[in-house]
Motif scaffolding. Structure first.
Motif, mmCIF file in Angstrom:
data_model
loop_
_atom_site.group_PDB
_atom_site.id
_atom_site.type_symbol
_atom_site.label_atom_id
_atom_site.label_comp_id
_atom_site.label_asym_id
_atom_site.label_seq_id
_atom_site.Cartn_x
_atom_site.Cartn_y
_atom_site.Cartn_z
ATOM 1 N N ARG A 76 -87.512 73.881 60.662
ATOM 2 C CA ARG A 76 -87.123 73.207 59.408
ATOM 3 C C ARG A 76 -87.183 74.181 58.239
ATOM 4 O O ARG A 76 -87.754 73.881 57.193
ATOM 5 C CB ARG A 76 -88.000 71.996 59.156
ATOM 6 N N MET A 77 -86.599 75.338 58.463
ATOM 7 C CA MET A 77 -86.614 76.384 57.446
ATOM 8 C C MET A 77 -85.186 76.794 57.098
ATOM 9 O O MET A 77 -84.285 76.792 57.946
ATOM 10 C CB MET A 77 -87.368 77.617 57.946
ATOM 11 N N VAL A 78 -85.001 77.180 55.856
ATOM 12 C CA VAL A 78 -83.765 77.788 55.377
ATOM 13 C C VAL A 78 -84.155 79.062 54.640
ATOM 14 O O VAL A 78 -85.137 79.061 53.898
ATOM 15 C CB VAL A 78 -82.983 76.849 54.440
ATOM 16 N N TYR A 79 -83.402 80.123 54.860
ATOM 17 C CA TYR A 79 -83.731 81.411 54.273
ATOM 18 C C TYR A 79 -82.557 81.950 53.462
ATOM 19 O O TYR A 79 -81.403 81.627 53.718
ATOM 20 C CB TYR A 79 -84.063 82.428 55.375
ATOM 21 N N LEU A 80 -82.901 82.780 52.502
ATOM 22 C CA LEU A 80 -81.881 83.536 51.776
ATOM 23 C C LEU A 80 -82.367 84.975 51.685
ATOM 24 O O LEU A 80 -83.328 85.269 50.975
ATOM 25 C CB LEU A 80 -81.633 82.963 50.383
ATOM 26 N N GLN A 81 -81.734 85.841 52.452
ATOM 27 C CA GLN A 81 -82.040 87.260 52.394
ATOM 28 C C GLN A 81 -81.173 87.885 51.310
ATOM 29 O O GLN A 81 -79.946 87.772 51.353
ATOM 30 C CB GLN A 81 -81.752 87.929 53.739
ATOM 31 N N MET A 82 -81.821 88.522 50.360
ATOM 32 C CA MET A 82 -81.113 89.097 49.229
ATOM 33 C C MET A 82 -81.325 90.604 49.220
ATOM 34 O O MET A 82 -82.471 91.066 49.125
ATOM 35 C CB MET A 82 -81.625 88.481 47.923
ATOM 36 N N ASN A 83 -80.261 91.346 49.334
ATOM 37 C CA ASN A 83 -80.311 92.808 49.324
ATOM 38 C C ASN A 83 -79.548 93.353 48.126
ATOM 39 O O ASN A 83 -78.750 92.644 47.506
ATOM 40 C CB ASN A 83 -79.714 93.363 50.610
ATOM 41 N N SER A 84 -79.793 94.596 47.823
ATOM 42 C CA SER A 84 -79.112 95.268 46.705
ATOM 43 C C SER A 84 -79.154 94.416 45.445
ATOM 44 O O SER A 84 -78.135 94.200 44.777
ATOM 45 C CB SER A 84 -77.649 95.578 47.097
ATOM 46 N N LEU A 85 -80.326 93.944 45.126
ATOM 47 C CA LEU A 85 -80.461 93.040 43.989
ATOM 48 C C LEU A 85 -80.100 93.724 42.682
ATOM 49 O O LEU A 85 -80.388 94.911 42.470
ATOM 50 C CB LEU A 85 -81.878 92.482 43.937
ATOM 51 N N GLN A 86 -79.458 92.936 41.819
ATOM 52 C CA GLN A 86 -79.001 93.421 40.525
ATOM 53 C C GLN A 86 -79.681 92.621 39.418
ATOM 54 O O GLN A 86 -80.191 91.525 39.646
ATOM 55 C CB GLN A 86 -77.481 93.258 40.442
ATOM 56 N N LEU A 87 -79.647 93.182 38.218
ATOM 57 C CA LEU A 87 -80.261 92.495 37.081
ATOM 58 C C LEU A 87 -79.708 91.086 36.930
ATOM 59 O O LEU A 87 -80.430 90.148 36.572
ATOM 60 C CB LEU A 87 -80.033 93.288 35.797
ATOM 61 N N GLU A 88 -78.400 90.941 37.219
ATOM 62 C CA GLU A 88 -77.733 89.645 37.050
ATOM 63 C C GLU A 88 -78.185 88.608 38.070
ATOM 64 O O GLU A 88 -77.819 87.434 37.964
ATOM 65 C CB GLU A 88 -76.215 89.814 37.162
ATOM 66 N N ASP A 89 -78.943 89.024 39.074
ATOM 67 C CA ASP A 89 -79.439 88.071 40.062
ATOM 68 C C ASP A 89 -80.707 87.364 39.586
ATOM 69 O O ASP A 89 -81.197 86.458 40.265
ATOM 70 C CB ASP A 89 -79.727 88.783 41.387
ATOM 71 N N THR A 90 -81.215 87.779 38.453
ATOM 72 C CA THR A 90 -82.398 87.137 37.898
ATOM 73 C C THR A 90 -82.110 85.670 37.607
ATOM 74 O O THR A 90 -81.155 85.349 36.885
ATOM 75 C CB THR A 90 -82.846 87.840 36.612
ATOM 76 N N ALA A 91 -82.906 84.795 38.191
ATOM 77 C CA ALA A 91 -82.663 83.356 38.047
ATOM 78 C C ALA A 91 -83.777 82.592 38.757
ATOM 79 O O ALA A 91 -84.565 83.184 39.508
ATOM 80 C CB ALA A 91 -81.320 82.967 38.653
ATOM 81 N N VAL A 92 -83.795 81.299 38.521
ATOM 82 C CA VAL A 92 -84.592 80.409 39.358
ATOM 83 C C VAL A 92 -83.694 79.982 40.515
ATOM 84 O O VAL A 92 -82.569 79.509 40.293
ATOM 85 C CB VAL A 92 -85.095 79.190 38.575
ATOM 86 N N TYR A 93 -84.194 80.146 41.712
ATOM 87 C CA TYR A 93 -83.422 79.816 42.909
ATOM 88 C C TYR A 93 -83.934 78.501 43.501
ATOM 89 O O TYR A 93 -85.144 78.328 43.691
ATOM 90 C CB TYR A 93 -83.539 80.942 43.939
ATOM 91 N N TYR A 94 -82.988 77.612 43.790
ATOM 92 C CA TYR A 94 -83.313 76.286 44.288
ATOM 93 C C TYR A 94 -82.740 76.067 45.681
ATOM 94 O O TYR A 94 -81.578 76.398 45.948
ATOM 95 C CB TYR A 94 -82.726 75.214 43.370
#
Length: 118
Positions: A76-94
């Motif tokens: 019962r898991m969901v994942y989000l792998q985030m690579n090469s993160l950029q300044l614009e990726d700054t956010a609250v993730y839901y």
């Protein structure tokens, strides 16, 4: 009662990686889309990625090639792998789970902050 709980956010340097996790408590009956949304300061909430029974079915253009959504129904898991993160990726993730037909069956987590900064 269905609850979604996100984890894995934090401070990441530009170019770095992070993995968000979403644990689903309770039972989801039927077919659900699992989504990750994000909301940056002063901006509207946007859909980042969608996972269906067949696998990932949507990525926002801004994250294609960098983010990967996946899930483990047994855990019962969901994942989000985030690579090469950029300044614009700054956010609250839901994390979100929405029935594929009955959209009123719509569940949200409280969000986890991801800050990309040097």
């Amino acid at each position: 009662q269905v609850q979604l709980v996100e984890s894995g956010g934090g401070l990441v340097q530009p170019g770095g990686s992070a993995r968000l996790s979403c644990k689903i408590f309770g039972d989801l009956y039927g077919s659900y889309f699992k989504n990750w949304y994000r909301q940056a300061p002063g901006k509207q909430r946007e859909l980042v990625a969608t996972l269906a029974g067949v696998g990932p079915v949507y990525y926002a253009d801004s994250v294609k090639g960098r983010f990967t959504i996946s899930g483990d129904d047994n855990e019962r898991m969901v994942y989000l792998q985030m690579n090469s993160l950029q300044l614009e990726d700054t956010a609250v993730y839901y994390c979100n789970a929405r029935h594929s037909i009955y959209h009123a069956l719509d569940y949200w987590g409280n969000g986890t902050q991801v800050t990309v900064s040097s």
